[in-house]
Motif scaffolding. Structure first.
Motif, PDB file in Angstrom:
ATOM      1  N   LYS A 120      12.423  18.908  11.436  1.00  0.00           N
ATOM      2  CA  LYS A 120      12.705  17.916  12.476  1.00  0.00           C
ATOM      3  C   LYS A 120      11.594  17.810  13.523  1.00  0.00           C
ATOM      4  O   LYS A 120      11.740  17.100  14.512  1.00  0.00           O
ATOM      5  N   LEU A 121      10.492  18.524  13.286  1.00  0.00           N
ATOM      6  CA  LEU A 121       9.408  18.541  14.269  1.00  0.00           C
ATOM      7  C   LEU A 121       8.774  17.165  14.424  1.00  0.00           C
ATOM      8  O   LEU A 121       8.535  16.698  15.540  1.00  0.00           O
ATOM      9  N   LEU A 122       8.520  16.496  13.309  1.00  0.00           N
ATOM     10  CA  LEU A 122       7.867  15.186  13.336  1.00  0.00           C
ATOM     11  C   LEU A 122       8.829  14.102  12.874  1.00  0.00           C
ATOM     12  O   LEU A 122       9.589  14.295  11.915  1.00  0.00           O
ATOM     13  N   ASP A 123       8.786  12.980  13.554  1.00  0.00           N
ATOM     14  CA  ASP A 123       9.558  11.798  13.156  1.00  0.00           C
ATOM     15  C   ASP A 123       8.535  10.720  12.782  1.00  0.00           C
ATOM     16  O   ASP A 123       7.873  10.143  13.646  1.00  0.00           O
ATOM     17  N   ILE A 124       8.412  10.481  11.474  1.00  0.00           N
ATOM     18  CA  ILE A 124       7.403   9.556  10.960  1.00  0.00           C
ATOM     19  C   ILE A 124       8.095   8.358  10.337  1.00  0.00           C
ATOM     20  O   ILE A 124       8.979   8.517   9.481  1.00  0.00           O
ATOM     21  N   ASN A 125       7.713   7.167  10.777  1.00  0.00           N
ATOM     22  CA  ASN A 125       8.321   5.944  10.269  1.00  0.00           C
ATOM     23  C   ASN A 125       7.241   4.975   9.785  1.00  0.00           C
ATOM     24  O   ASN A 125       6.155   4.901  10.364  1.00  0.00           O
ATOM     25  N   ALA A 126       7.575   4.247   8.720  1.00  0.00           N
ATOM     26  CA  ALA A 126       6.650   3.230   8.223  1.00  0.00           C
ATOM     27  C   ALA A 126       7.426   2.093   7.583  1.00  0.00           C
ATOM     28  O   ALA A 126       8.462   2.318   6.937  1.00  0.00           O
ATOM     29  N   LYS A 127       6.923   0.885   7.779  1.00  0.00           N
ATOM     30  CA  LYS A 127       7.474  -0.289   7.104  1.00  0.00           C
ATOM     31  C   LYS A 127       6.331  -0.995   6.399  1.00  0.00           C
ATOM     32  O   LYS A 127       5.328  -1.365   7.011  1.00  0.00           O
ATOM     33  N   LEU A 128       6.477  -1.167   5.072  1.00  0.00           N
ATOM     34  CA  LEU A 128       5.444  -1.787   4.242  1.00  0.00           C
ATOM     35  C   LEU A 128       5.993  -3.079   3.661  1.00  0.00           C
ATOM     36  O   LEU A 128       6.985  -3.066   2.929  1.00  0.00           O
ATOM     37  N   ASP A 129       5.344  -4.185   3.980  1.00  0.00           N
ATOM     38  CA  ASP A 129       5.789  -5.511   3.527  1.00  0.00           C
ATOM     39  C   ASP A 129       4.730  -6.070   2.574  1.00  0.00           C
ATOM     40  O   ASP A 129       3.687  -6.571   3.006  1.00  0.00           O
ATOM     41  N   PHE A 130       5.005  -5.945   1.270  1.00  0.00           N
ATOM     42  CA  PHE A 130       4.077  -6.406   0.235  1.00  0.00           C
ATOM     43  C   PHE A 130       4.460  -7.816  -0.227  1.00  0.00           C
ATOM     44  O   PHE A 130       5.617  -8.233  -0.122  1.00  0.00           O
ATOM     45  N   SER A 131       3.491  -8.518  -0.795  1.00  0.00           N
ATOM     46  CA  SER A 131       3.837  -9.661  -1.642  1.00  0.00           C
ATOM     47  C   SER A 131       4.147  -9.102  -3.027  1.00  0.00           C
ATOM     48  O   SER A 131       3.828  -7.945  -3.332  1.00  0.00           O
ATOM     49  N   LYS A 132       4.780  -9.903  -3.878  1.00  0.00           N
ATOM     50  CA  LYS A 132       5.112  -9.449  -5.230  1.00  0.00           C
ATOM     51  C   LYS A 132       3.847  -9.015  -5.961  1.00  0.00           C
ATOM     52  O   LYS A 132       3.799  -7.959  -6.609  1.00  0.00           O
ATOM     53  N   GLU A 133       2.777  -9.818  -5.831  1.00  0.00           N
ATOM     54  CA  GLU A 133       1.540  -9.525  -6.554  1.00  0.00           C
ATOM     55  C   GLU A 133       0.827  -8.296  -5.984  1.00  0.00           C
ATOM     56  O   GLU A 133       0.276  -7.487  -6.738  1.00  0.00           O
ATOM     57  N   SER A 134       0.854  -8.155  -4.648  1.00  0.00           N
ATOM     58  CA  SER A 134       0.148  -7.007  -4.069  1.00  0.00           C
ATOM     59  C   SER A 134       0.850  -5.699  -4.396  1.00  0.00           C
ATOM     60  O   SER A 134       0.209  -4.664  -4.583  1.00  0.00           O
ATOM     61  N   LEU A 135       2.199  -5.737  -4.494  1.00  0.00           N
ATOM     62  CA  LEU A 135       2.923  -4.529  -4.874  1.00  0.00           C
ATOM     63  C   LEU A 135       2.557  -4.123  -6.297  1.00  0.00           C
ATOM     64  O   LEU A 135       2.352  -2.939  -6.586  1.00  0.00           O
ATOM     65  N   GLU A 136       2.462  -5.088  -7.182  1.00  0.00           N
ATOM     66  CA  GLU A 136       2.042  -4.794  -8.557  1.00  0.00           C
ATOM     67  C   GLU A 136       0.617  -4.253  -8.579  1.00  0.00           C
ATOM     68  O   GLU A 136       0.288  -3.340  -9.349  1.00  0.00           O
ATOM     69  N   PHE A 137      -0.231  -4.811  -7.712  1.00  0.00           N
ATOM     70  CA  PHE A 137      -1.631  -4.367  -7.639  1.00  0.00           C
ATOM     71  C   PHE A 137      -1.705  -2.908  -7.190  1.00  0.00           C
ATOM     72  O   PHE A 137      -2.352  -2.075  -7.831  1.00  0.00           O
ATOM     73  N   PHE A 138      -1.030  -2.570  -6.080  1.00  0.00           N
ATOM     74  CA  PHE A 138      -1.070  -1.192  -5.587  1.00  0.00           C
ATOM     75  C   PHE A 138      -0.267  -0.255  -6.482  1.00  0.00           C
ATOM     76  O   PHE A 138      -0.478   0.959  -6.478  1.00  0.00           O
ATOM     77  N   GLY A 139       0.659  -0.809  -7.265  1.00  0.00           N
ATOM     78  CA  GLY A 139       1.454  -0.001  -8.173  1.00  0.00           C
ATOM     79  C   GLY A 139       0.653   0.624  -9.292  1.00  0.00           C
ATOM     80  O   GLY A 139       1.134   1.508  -9.996  1.00  0.00           O
ATOM     81  N   ARG A 140      -0.601   0.193  -9.457  1.00  0.00           N
ATOM     82  CA  ARG A 140      -1.470   0.839 -10.450  1.00  0.00           C
ATOM     83  C   ARG A 140      -1.827   2.263 -10.017  1.00  0.00           C
ATOM     84  O   ARG A 140      -2.199   3.080 -10.852  1.00  0.00           O
ATOM     85  N   ASN A 141      -1.720   2.505  -8.703  1.00  0.00           N
ATOM     86  CA  ASN A 141      -1.904   3.872  -8.230  1.00  0.00           C
ATOM     87  C   ASN A 141      -0.692   4.695  -8.675  1.00  0.00           C
ATOM     88  O   ASN A 141       0.449   4.289  -8.443  1.00  0.00           O
ATOM     89  N   PRO A 142      -0.903   5.846  -9.300  1.00  0.00           N
ATOM     90  CA  PRO A 142       0.224   6.612  -9.857  1.00  0.00           C
ATOM     91  C   PRO A 142       1.319   6.936  -8.846  1.00  0.00           C
ATOM     92  O   PRO A 142       2.512   6.838  -9.168  1.00  0.00           O
ATOM     93  N   SER A 143       0.946   7.320  -7.610  1.00  0.00           N
ATOM     94  CA  SER A 143       1.972   7.704  -6.640  1.00  0.00           C
ATOM     95  C   SER A 143       2.798   6.501  -6.201  1.00  0.00           C
ATOM     96  O   SER A 143       4.022   6.587  -6.045  1.00  0.00           O
ATOM     97  N   VAL A 144       2.142   5.339  -6.026  1.00  0.00           N
ATOM     98  CA  VAL A 144       2.874   4.121  -5.672  1.00  0.00           C
ATOM     99  C   VAL A 144       3.722   3.663  -6.850  1.00  0.00           C
ATOM    100  O   VAL A 144       4.874   3.245  -6.693  1.00  0.00           O
ATOM    101  N   GLY A 145       3.140   3.750  -8.046  1.00  0.00           N
ATOM    102  CA  GLY A 145       3.884   3.363  -9.238  1.00  0.00           C
ATOM    103  C   GLY A 145       5.127   4.197  -9.434  1.00  0.00           C
ATOM    104  O   GLY A 145       6.190   3.678  -9.815  1.00  0.00           O
ATOM    105  N   MET A 146       5.031   5.495  -9.150  1.00  0.00           N
ATOM    106  CA  MET A 146       6.201   6.377  -9.266  1.00  0.00           C
ATOM    107  C   MET A 146       7.265   5.976  -8.265  1.00  0.00           C
ATOM    108  O   MET A 146       8.464   5.948  -8.590  1.00  0.00           O
ATOM    109  N   MET A 147       6.858   5.643  -7.014  1.00  0.00           N
ATOM    110  CA  MET A 147       7.827   5.221  -6.005  1.00  0.00           C
ATOM    111  C   MET A 147       8.529   3.945  -6.452  1.00  0.00           C
ATOM    112  O   MET A 147       9.748   3.802  -6.282  1.00  0.00           O
ATOM    113  N   MET A 148       7.784   3.013  -7.056  1.00  0.00           N
ATOM    114  CA  MET A 148       8.374   1.762  -7.521  1.00  0.00           C
ATOM    115  C   MET A 148       9.395   2.003  -8.626  1.00  0.00           C
ATOM    116  O   MET A 148      10.423   1.321  -8.699  1.00  0.00           O
TER     117      MET A 148
END
Length: 405
Positions: free
Chosen positions: A347-375
């Motif tokens: 509970k030491l750190l409170d980290i927040n993020a909001k990522l708003d992709f387009s459909k195509e950009s999400l597919e583009f970044f999804g080539r990265n293994p870690s992003v692809g796994m999250m998808m």
């Protein structure tokens, strides 16, 4: 000038004077006590580290001073290296001939003029066009370097740099920077009380061997920091008009890249302490300084990180918009977190993020293994053309409202 030179001796410089004429002197400044020199320099600017000053031990610089030259100038100085740092000489059994040649020819020379009011200065570096005659020759080019500014109590209060062109090239690779303009000013007594802004027209790197290249066009930045009650506050914003990336098989890039970050409650002295301790292996002191950083309850806010458009070979599509923050929880016992209490640590750190992709950009970044796994594991929230991920790390990780751990 003699008074200033005498004061430099008190701050660790060796000073030798040779009178050249009634209105000209030559001084040889040696970096004798780098701890004292570092204390002087780092107290005035955050751009130079003690480690960098330590690496200059044994170096000698010549300052040729001419007095009352022309109608407006009180002092005109020409500065250039006279002897290499001891560490460089010790690390090379034989000093490369080209280094001695550069020193002998005064390849790196800076000129400075101070006016008769002792409040304005101007100068620059001499143009450089030099080839290092290694097995693979390296060409170095520098043109259009100049600076000007104002002095207050013989310290720089404002400065503006311009640089037309820097190029370092060898047979298979070239690095270039063009059209640089940077302005800075001090806004208070602390070395971090500064405002800076600037533009860079072009940064590029190309490698002929693997046929790769990176070209950055029109970068601008604006930063402002101030220290209040020993805590740094401020922010930095930058924009890149275009970033092009090419390889033998692919071409692409980004346009309209923007980042806007604010900082609050940063114990900058503690961070400086950590940086100065990096090579000491004094883990206890580093740990104590780290606790100080967190005990000031710093806040880092990414107000905006966005990419307007992405180019993937011959296809152009909308990029992404994101925001984020990092906050230290004031209700957590920091000592317990550092002592291994897992609940406190989670509970030491409170980290927040909001990522708003387009459909195509999400597919583009999804080539990265870690992003692809999250998808694969977590579907984005769809709102029209947007594909949204809301991420929080506090007492575990949550993605789009779903607890991960």
């Amino acid at each position: 000038v003699q008074k200033e030179m005498a004061s430099l001796e008190q701050y660790g410089f060796g000073v030798k004077r040779e009178s050249l004429a009634a209105d000209k002197d030559k001084y040889i400044l040696s970096f004798d006590d780098t701890k004292k020199i570092g204390a002087l320099v780092t107290a005035q600017t955050s751009q130079v580290s003690q480690e960098f000053i330590d690496d200059l031990a044994g170096m000698e610089v010549v300052a040729q001073i001419a007095y009352a030259q022309g109608v407006t100038n009180a002092v005109s100085a020409q500065l250039y290296p006279h002897k290499l740092p001891t560490t460089l000489l010790e690390n090379n059994a034989t000093t490369p001939a080209w280094l001695n040649d550069m020193i002998e020819k005064k390849v790196v020379t800076m000129f400075v003029d101070v006016d008769k009011t002792l409040t304005n200065f101007k100068g620059g570096f001499k143009d450089i066009d030099y080839t290092i005659p290694e097995e693979t020759p390296i060409d170095i080019l520098l043109t259009g370097s100049s600076f000007k500014g104002k002095l207050k109590d013989m310290k720089i209060s404002t400065i503006a740099h311009t640089l037309k062109h820097v190029k370092v090239a060898e047979k298979n690779a070239t690095f270039e920077i063009k059209d640089v303009s940077i302005q800075g000013k001090t806004t208070g007594p602390n070395r971090y009380d500064t405002d800076q802004k600037g533009t860079i027209g072009k940064i590029s790197f190309s490698d002929n061997e693997d046929q790769s290249a990176i070209h950055l066009t029109n970068l601008d930045f604006d930063s402002s920091t101030i220290v209040k009650n020993n805590l740094l506050q401020g922010g930095v914003a930058f924009n890149i008009e275009k970033l092009e990336i090419a390889s033998a098989k692919d071409q692409g890039g980004f346009s309209g890249v923007a980042l806007d970050v604010t900082l609050e409650n940063i114990d900058i002295d503690a961070i400086d302490t950590i940086n100065n301790l990096q090579e000491t292996n004094d883990n206890e002191a580093i740990l104590a300084a780290s606790k100080r950083v967190l005990s000031s309850y710093p806040i880092v806010t990414i107000k905006n990180f966005s990419i307007k458009e992405i180019v993937d070979n011959n296809t152009t599509f909308k990029g992404l918009v994101s925001q984020g923050s990092l906050v230290v929880d004031k209700d957590v016992d920091i000592d317990k977190a550092f002592e291994g209490d897992m609940e406190a640590f989670a509970k030491l750190l409170d980290i927040n993020a909001k990522l708003d992709f387009s459909k195509e950009s999400l597919e583009f970044f999804g080539r990265n293994p870690s992003v692809g796994m999250m998808m694969m594991l977590f579907a984005p929230k769809e709102e029209g053309e947007s594909r949204i991920y809301t991420i929080r790390y506090y007492d575990g990780l949550t993605i789009n409202g779903q607890k991960v751990f």
